[in-house]
Design a protein around this motif. Structure first.
Motif, PDB file in Angstrom:
ATOM      1  N   UNK A  12       0.855  -1.181   0.000  1.00  0.00           N
ATOM      2  CA  UNK A  12       0.000   0.000   0.000  1.00  0.00           C
ATOM      3  C   UNK A  12       0.894   1.234   0.000  1.00  0.00           C
ATOM      4  N   UNK A  13       0.312   2.370  -0.347  1.00  0.00           N
ATOM      5  CA  UNK A  13       1.079   3.616  -0.437  1.00  0.00           C
ATOM      6  C   UNK A  13       0.730   4.540   0.720  1.00  0.00           C
ATOM      7  N   UNK A  14       1.727   5.218   1.231  1.00  0.00           N
ATOM      8  CA  UNK A  14       1.502   6.182   2.297  1.00  0.00           C
ATOM      9  C   UNK A  14       2.451   7.366   2.122  1.00  0.00           C
ATOM     10  N   UNK A  15       2.288   8.374   2.963  1.00  0.00           N
ATOM     11  CA  UNK A  15       3.115   9.577   2.937  1.00  0.00           C
ATOM     12  C   UNK A  15       3.675   9.792   4.344  1.00  0.00           C
ATOM     13  N   UNK A  16       5.016   9.793   4.461  1.00  0.00           N
ATOM     14  CA  UNK A  16       5.657   9.915   5.771  1.00  0.00           C
ATOM     15  C   UNK A  16       5.866  11.365   6.209  1.00  0.00           C
ATOM     16  N   UNK A  50       7.641  12.597   1.263  1.00  0.00           N
ATOM     17  CA  UNK A  50       8.296  11.287   1.374  1.00  0.00           C
ATOM     18  C   UNK A  50       7.237  10.203   1.172  1.00  0.00           C
ATOM     19  N   UNK A  51       6.962   9.894  -0.097  1.00  0.00           N
ATOM     20  CA  UNK A  51       5.977   8.864  -0.433  1.00  0.00           C
ATOM     21  C   UNK A  51       6.632   7.495  -0.269  1.00  0.00           C
ATOM     22  N   UNK A  52       5.928   6.586   0.369  1.00  0.00           N
ATOM     23  CA  UNK A  52       6.483   5.278   0.689  1.00  0.00           C
ATOM     24  C   UNK A  52       5.503   4.176   0.306  1.00  0.00           C
ATOM     25  N   UNK A  53       6.016   3.125  -0.351  1.00  0.00           N
ATOM     26  CA  UNK A  53       5.237   1.918  -0.591  1.00  0.00           C
ATOM     27  C   UNK A  53       5.643   0.918   0.482  1.00  0.00           C
ATOM     28  N   UNK A  54       4.705   0.539   1.313  1.00  0.00           N
ATOM     29  CA  UNK A  54       5.017  -0.342   2.442  1.00  0.00           C
ATOM     30  C   UNK A  54       4.187  -1.615   2.374  1.00  0.00           C
ATOM     31  N   UNK A  55       4.734  -2.688   2.924  1.00  0.00           N
ATOM     32  CA  UNK A  55       4.031  -3.975   2.933  1.00  0.00           C
ATOM     33  C   UNK A  55       3.246  -4.104   4.235  1.00  0.00           C
ATOM     34  N   UNK A  56       2.165  -3.329   4.332  1.00  0.00           N
ATOM     35  CA  UNK A  56       1.393  -3.301   5.569  1.00  0.00           C
ATOM     36  C   UNK A  56      -0.104  -3.458   5.350  1.00  0.00           C
ATOM     37  N   UNK A  91      -6.313  -1.515   1.175  1.00  0.00           N
ATOM     38  CA  UNK A  91      -5.483  -0.972   0.103  1.00  0.00           C
ATOM     39  C   UNK A  91      -5.421  -1.974  -1.021  1.00  0.00           C
ATOM     40  N   UNK A  92      -5.521  -1.507  -2.262  1.00  0.00           N
ATOM     41  CA  UNK A  92      -5.602  -2.442  -3.379  1.00  0.00           C
ATOM     42  C   UNK A  92      -4.349  -2.501  -4.245  1.00  0.00           C
ATOM     43  N   UNK A  93      -3.663  -1.411  -4.431  1.00  0.00           N
ATOM     44  CA  UNK A  93      -2.428  -1.423  -5.214  1.00  0.00           C
ATOM     45  C   UNK A  93      -1.732  -0.087  -5.035  1.00  0.00           C
ATOM     46  N   UNK A  94      -0.462  -0.015  -5.455  1.00  0.00           N
ATOM     47  CA  UNK A  94       0.342   1.182  -5.217  1.00  0.00           C
ATOM     48  C   UNK A  94       0.855   1.858  -6.479  1.00  0.00           C
ATOM     49  N   UNK A  95       0.648   1.268  -7.641  1.00  0.00           N
ATOM     50  CA  UNK A  95       1.319   1.725  -8.860  1.00  0.00           C
ATOM     51  C   UNK A  95       0.419   2.509  -9.808  1.00  0.00           C
TER      52      UNK A  95
END
Length: 313
Positions: A12-16, A50-56, A91-95
């Motif tokens: 999923x994508x998040x913003x740190x 700081x956009x981050x793709x995390x496995x959460x 969350x469904x996808x990050x791309x």
């Protein structure tokens, strides 16, 4: 057959380092005042986004699967299956894959509240029915005299096909602007009003297109454009709340094989893709900041016919 699966560590994508917007600042924007810029409101003003793709991310899947296959009569074989299921995720996808992101944004509404992202997944199809069949007329021709005209007419014919029907794809209505002031545009959802109405497509009686009458509330400027930076926690509308039109497809083919000699054979074949010429529309435009909001701009496709001639030796 029944199955139930719980999956962890999906992407999923998040913003740190998002921008922060207080209720007081949001009220100031709505009144037409000014507030510090996005960079000054970030958690660490000295750093950029700081956009981050995390496995959460987490998903859950439940299903009931039924299948039946048999030879109905001599020469006719069928295989029928039905799936009743539910797919949920946060969350469904990050791309930003086009077929997914236009229905369910790859970014969350509020990076501090993934709990509100839990909903039906964009991959959810509660009902799916499929059937395949093959009908060979050779057994019928075998009962006739090999020298008769009827034997020549019926021998070598075969028809087959596949039929599919499934529930539509969920989609999310978004404001289309940075409603929460985080610097992340795309996932913010509006408030939903209980007294509003949703008009379904008049021709298909589904959400191929829709009209929202006093259903979504989002602060607006006098020009009617959704006002950015006005909903710090996000709207109360859930993710993937609505569902687009169902999908139906029937492919069929018919062929005849002519035996010319013991070695040489000629096959005539016709394939009908989308035999019923059913128009399978995608989801409607669900971005409130788009002039096409509620309309449908997808390509439904049309019937295709392929004629072929094959020589076998």
């Amino acid at each position: 057959m029944c199955s139930s699966d719980l999956t962890y560590h999906l992407m999923r994508q998040t913003e740190r380092n998002p921008g922060l917007l207080t209720p007081e600042q949001a009220a100031m924007v709505i009144r037409g005042g000014t507030i510090p810029g996005l960079q000054d409101r970030r958690i660490h003003p000295g750093w950029a986004s700081h956009i981050l793709a995390e496995s959460a991310a987490v998903s859950k899947y439940h299903s009931l699967f039924l299948r039946h296959h048999q030879t109905v009569v001599s020469g006719l074989w069928t295989d029928v299956s039905l799936t009743w299921s539910g797919t949920f995720s946060d969350g469904d996808e990050t791309l930003a894959v086009a077929d997914i992101a236009t229905s369910s944004p790859q970014v969350p509404q509020n990076v501090f509240d993934f709990r509100s992202e839990w909903s039906r997944s964009v991959f959810d199809r509660p009902l799916r029915f499929s059937a395949v069949y093959t009908y060979d007329l050779s057994p019928l021709a075998g009962r006739l005299s090999s020298r008769s005209v009827a034997h020549w007419v019926f021998s070598g014919w075969k028809t087959s096909g596949s039929f599919e029907w499934q529930s539509g794809q969920p989609f999310t209505v978004v404001t289309g602007v940075d409603s929460g002031g985080s610097g992340v545009t795309g996932g913010w959802r509006p408030n939903i009003l209980s007294q509003g109405t949703l008009r379904r497509d008049v021709a298909s009686d589904d959400l191929r297109t829709f009209g929202a009458v006093n259903l979504f509330e989002t602060p607006r400027t006098p020009s009617g454009t959704p006002l950015a930076n006005s909903m710090p926690a996000g709207g109360n509308l859930g993710r993937n709340t609505f569902r687009g039109p169902a999908f139906l497809l029937w492919n069929a083919n018919i062929s005849k094989q002519l035996v010319m000699t013991e070695r040489w054979k000629l096959q005539l074949r016709g394939d009908f893709i989308n035999f019923l010429n059913h128009r399978n529309f995608g989801n409607p435009v669900a971005n409130m900041n788009s002039a096409a909001f509620g309309d449908n701009s997808s390509d439904p496709g049309v019937r295709s016919v392929i004629a072929s001639l094959k020589l076998q030796f």
